[in-house]
Design an enzyme around this catalytic site. Structure first.
Site, PDB file in Angstrom:
ATOM      1  N   SER A  32       0.746  -1.393   0.048  1.00 22.49           N
ATOM      2  CA  SER A  32       0.001   0.105  -0.083  1.00 22.49           C
ATOM      3  C   SER A  32       1.154   1.378   0.115  1.00 22.49           C
ATOM      4  O   SER A  32       0.292   2.498  -0.172  1.00 22.49           O
ATOM      5  CB  SER A  32      -1.002   0.014   1.442  1.00 22.49           C
ATOM      6  N   GLU A  56      -4.064  -0.271  -9.070  1.00 16.40           N
ATOM      7  CA  GLU A  56      -2.832   0.835  -9.154  1.00 16.40           C
ATOM      8  C   GLU A  56      -1.592   0.336  -9.546  1.00 16.40           C
ATOM      9  O   GLU A  56      -1.105  -0.644  -8.898  1.00 16.40           O
ATOM     10  CB  GLU A  56      -3.096   1.620  -7.757  1.00 16.40           C
ATOM     11  N   ASN A  89      -3.840   5.584  -1.586  1.00 16.00           N
ATOM     12  CA  ASN A  89      -3.655   5.996  -0.120  1.00 16.00           C
ATOM     13  C   ASN A  89      -3.140   7.324   0.253  1.00 16.00           C
ATOM     14  O   ASN A  89      -3.181   7.613   1.435  1.00 16.00           O
ATOM     15  CB  ASN A  89      -2.739   4.693   0.484  1.00 16.00           C
TER      16      ASN A  89
HETATM   17  P1  NAD Z   1      -3.330  -9.357   6.535  1.00 15.31           P
HETATM   18  O1  NAD Z   1      -2.902  -9.060   7.825  1.00 15.31           O
HETATM   19  O2  NAD Z   1      -4.851  -9.890   6.495  1.00 15.31           O
HETATM   20  O3  NAD Z   1      -2.412 -10.456   5.844  1.00 15.31           O
HETATM   21  C1  NAD Z   1      -1.267 -10.519   5.658  1.00 15.31           C
HETATM   22  C2  NAD Z   1      -0.762 -11.971   5.552  1.00 15.31           C
HETATM   23  O4  NAD Z   1       0.771 -12.072   5.531  1.00 15.31           O
HETATM   24  C3  NAD Z   1      -0.913 -12.853   6.829  1.00 15.31           C
HETATM   25  O5  NAD Z   1      -1.676 -14.013   6.657  1.00 15.31           O
HETATM   26  C4  NAD Z   1       0.594 -12.980   7.315  1.00 15.31           C
HETATM   27  O6  NAD Z   1       0.574 -14.222   8.045  1.00 15.31           O
HETATM   28  C5  NAD Z   1       1.114 -13.282   5.924  1.00 15.31           C
HETATM   29  N1  NAD Z   1       2.712 -13.076   6.294  1.00 15.31           N
HETATM   30  C6  NAD Z   1       3.552 -12.472   7.021  1.00 15.31           C
HETATM   31  N2  NAD Z   1       4.882 -12.812   6.562  1.00 15.31           N
HETATM   32  C7  NAD Z   1       4.901 -13.781   5.784  1.00 15.31           C
HETATM   33  C8  NAD Z   1       5.685 -14.321   4.946  1.00 15.31           C
HETATM   34  N3  NAD Z   1       7.236 -14.166   5.459  1.00 15.31           N
HETATM   35  N4  NAD Z   1       5.472 -15.249   3.982  1.00 15.31           N
HETATM   36  C9  NAD Z   1       4.124 -15.415   3.714  1.00 15.31           C
HETATM   37  N5  NAD Z   1       3.171 -14.767   4.270  1.00 15.31           N
HETATM   38  C10 NAD Z   1       3.526 -13.862   5.076  1.00 15.31           C
HETATM   39  O7  NAD Z   1      -3.165  -8.134   5.539  1.00 15.31           O
HETATM   40  P2  NAD Z   1      -3.740  -7.644   4.179  1.00 15.31           P
HETATM   41  O8  NAD Z   1      -4.612  -6.582   4.681  1.00 15.31           O
HETATM   42  O9  NAD Z   1      -4.204  -8.839   3.535  1.00 15.31           O
HETATM   43  O10 NAD Z   1      -2.409  -6.721   3.577  1.00 15.31           O
HETATM   44  C11 NAD Z   1      -1.566  -7.672   2.909  1.00 15.31           C
HETATM   45  C12 NAD Z   1      -0.901  -6.471   2.060  1.00 15.31           C
HETATM   46  O11 NAD Z   1      -1.716  -5.826   1.116  1.00 15.31           O
HETATM   47  C13 NAD Z   1      -0.104  -5.416   2.732  1.00 15.31           C
HETATM   48  O12 NAD Z   1       1.097  -4.966   1.795  1.00 15.31           O
HETATM   49  C14 NAD Z   1      -1.272  -4.337   2.599  1.00 15.31           C
HETATM   50  O13 NAD Z   1      -0.746  -2.914   2.621  1.00 15.31           O
HETATM   51  C15 NAD Z   1      -1.666  -4.500   0.985  1.00 15.31           C
HETATM   52  N6  NAD Z   1      -3.003  -3.918   1.004  1.00 15.31           N
HETATM   53  C16 NAD Z   1      -3.986  -3.981   2.002  1.00 15.31           C
HETATM   54  C17 NAD Z   1      -5.179  -3.454   1.917  1.00 15.31           C
HETATM   55  C18 NAD Z   1      -6.325  -3.543   2.804  1.00 15.31           C
HETATM   56  O14 NAD Z   1      -7.239  -2.739   2.710  1.00 15.31           O
HETATM   57  N7  NAD Z   1      -6.156  -4.422   3.705  1.00 15.31           N
HETATM   58  C19 NAD Z   1      -5.501  -2.919   0.300  1.00 15.31           C
HETATM   59  C20 NAD Z   1      -4.447  -2.829  -0.506  1.00 15.31           C
HETATM   60  C21 NAD Z   1      -3.467  -3.426  -0.363  1.00 15.31           C
END
Ligand code: NAD
Length: 285
Positions: free
Chosen positions: A119, A152, A190
């Site tokens: 993000s 994006e 963001n």
């Molecule tokens: P989340 O906390 O729901 O999931 C993150 C996952 O990554 C967890 O299941 C965790 O166990 C896993 N993880 C951590 N270390 C890891 C590793 N070494 N290998 C494999 N998996 C690993 O978070 P999310 O909301 O799914 O966000 C994930 C990414 O997407 C982030 O970079 C976030 O910024 C981005 N993002 C989030 C949103 C949102 O609205 N939540 C929107 C767009 C982008």
């Protein structure tokens, strides 16, 4: 573009949603997280998503079954070597992502594009530390990826045109609309959205309004589909905090200072929908 197998790294709310979208578009998906239980949670999200689509008659039960069958869960990182394209959707932490990109570079074929769903984190830095900077790119899906049409695309300084074209084409095959943002903290979506959410948290922190009134004000007063605090809960308060910290650190302007109340909620483990409690309560938390 000759891509049939996509690896999704991280089976959280975004990773599982992206995996569902990719599988629905006909790709074989390798869904990876660090433990079987986290992968099981991701598969449950996909199952719920497919059931919902079936109930609404947007897909048939046969389509649901074939989508399900295209998702291959794995806790073995080395299995990702079979991927033709990788989407990293692990937690929003730069050190963690740098290490993942370094390891992906070691195991994936040299022509494979490594995309990040980050993000806010610098694609240029992820690329330069990966060992294949021309193949590293931002592919930022919106939440929930199954519903939101935008992707994006973020090009790092060294990202090649081939990688860009691959991501644009792949996004379209997944039914998404793309735009391009410069590699700057928070990119476009963001950069604009998170300061508004942070300001909404300040309104609660400073007693300007209750959680409910801040959300009601913004929904009815500026025609937003959901209030900023409900949206923060949906994004994940840990992710919101991480994005604000990246913008504050890199852009250096005090206007990006995360609200202390946001930090306190994250310290308490109130991460929003995914933990059962944030500004609102979910499930029985
Ligand atoms: P989340 O906390 O729901 O999931 C993150 C996952 O990554 C967890 O299941 C965790 O166990 C896993 N993880 C951590 N270390 C890891 C590793 N070494 N290998 C494999 N998996 C690993 O978070 P999310 O909301 O799914 O966000 C994930 C990414 O997407 C982030 O970079 C976030 O910024 C981005 N993002 C989030 C949103 C949102 O609205 N939540 C929107 C767009 C982008």
């Amino acid at each position: 573009m000759n891509i049939s197998t996509i690896a999704v790294v991280g089976a959280g709310q975004m990773g599982s949603g992206i995996a569902q979208v990719a599988a629905q578009a006909g790709f074989k998906v390798l869904l990876h997280d660090v433990s079987d239980s986290l992968i099981a949670r991701g598969l449950e999200n996909i199952e719920n998503g497919l059931q919902r689509l079936q109930r609404k008659e947007k897909i048939s039960s046969e389509e649901g079954a074939s989508t399900r069958a295209r998702v291959y869960p794995t806790a073995e990182f080395s299995d990702l070597a079979a991927a033709d394209f990788v989407i990293e959707a692990a937690s929003e932490n730069e050190d963690l992502k740098i290490e993942l990109f370094r390891r992906l570079n070691e195991i994936c074929r040299s022509e494979v594009v490594l995309a990040s769903n980050t993000s806010s984190i610098s694609i240029t830095r992820l690329g330069s530390r990966s060992g294949r900077p021309d193949k590293v790119i931002g592919m930022h899906f919106m939440n929930p990826p199954q519903v939101m049409t935008l992707v994006e695309i973020v090009r790092g300084l060294a990202t090649g045109t081939d990688a860009y074209e691959t991501v644009r084409e792949l996004s379209e095959r997944m039914g998404k609309v793309t735009m391009v943002a410069e590699d700057s903290p928070g990119f476009i979506v963001n950069r604009v959205l998170l300061p508004m959410i942070n300001e909404a948290v300040y309104c609660v922190y400073e007693g300007v309004g209750s959680v409910e009134d801040v959300d009601r004000a913004m929904k009815l007063g500026s025609n937003q589909p959901m209030g900023p605090l409900a949206l923060a809960d949906l994004i994940g308060l840990d992710t919101c905090l991480a994005i604000m910290e990246v913008m504050k650190d890199v852009l250096g302007d005090d206007k990006y200072r995360p609200c202390p109340l946001l930090k306190k909620y994250v310290d308490a483990g109130y991460l929003g929908c995914k933990s059962g409690r944030g500004f609102y309560r979910y499930k029985d938390a």
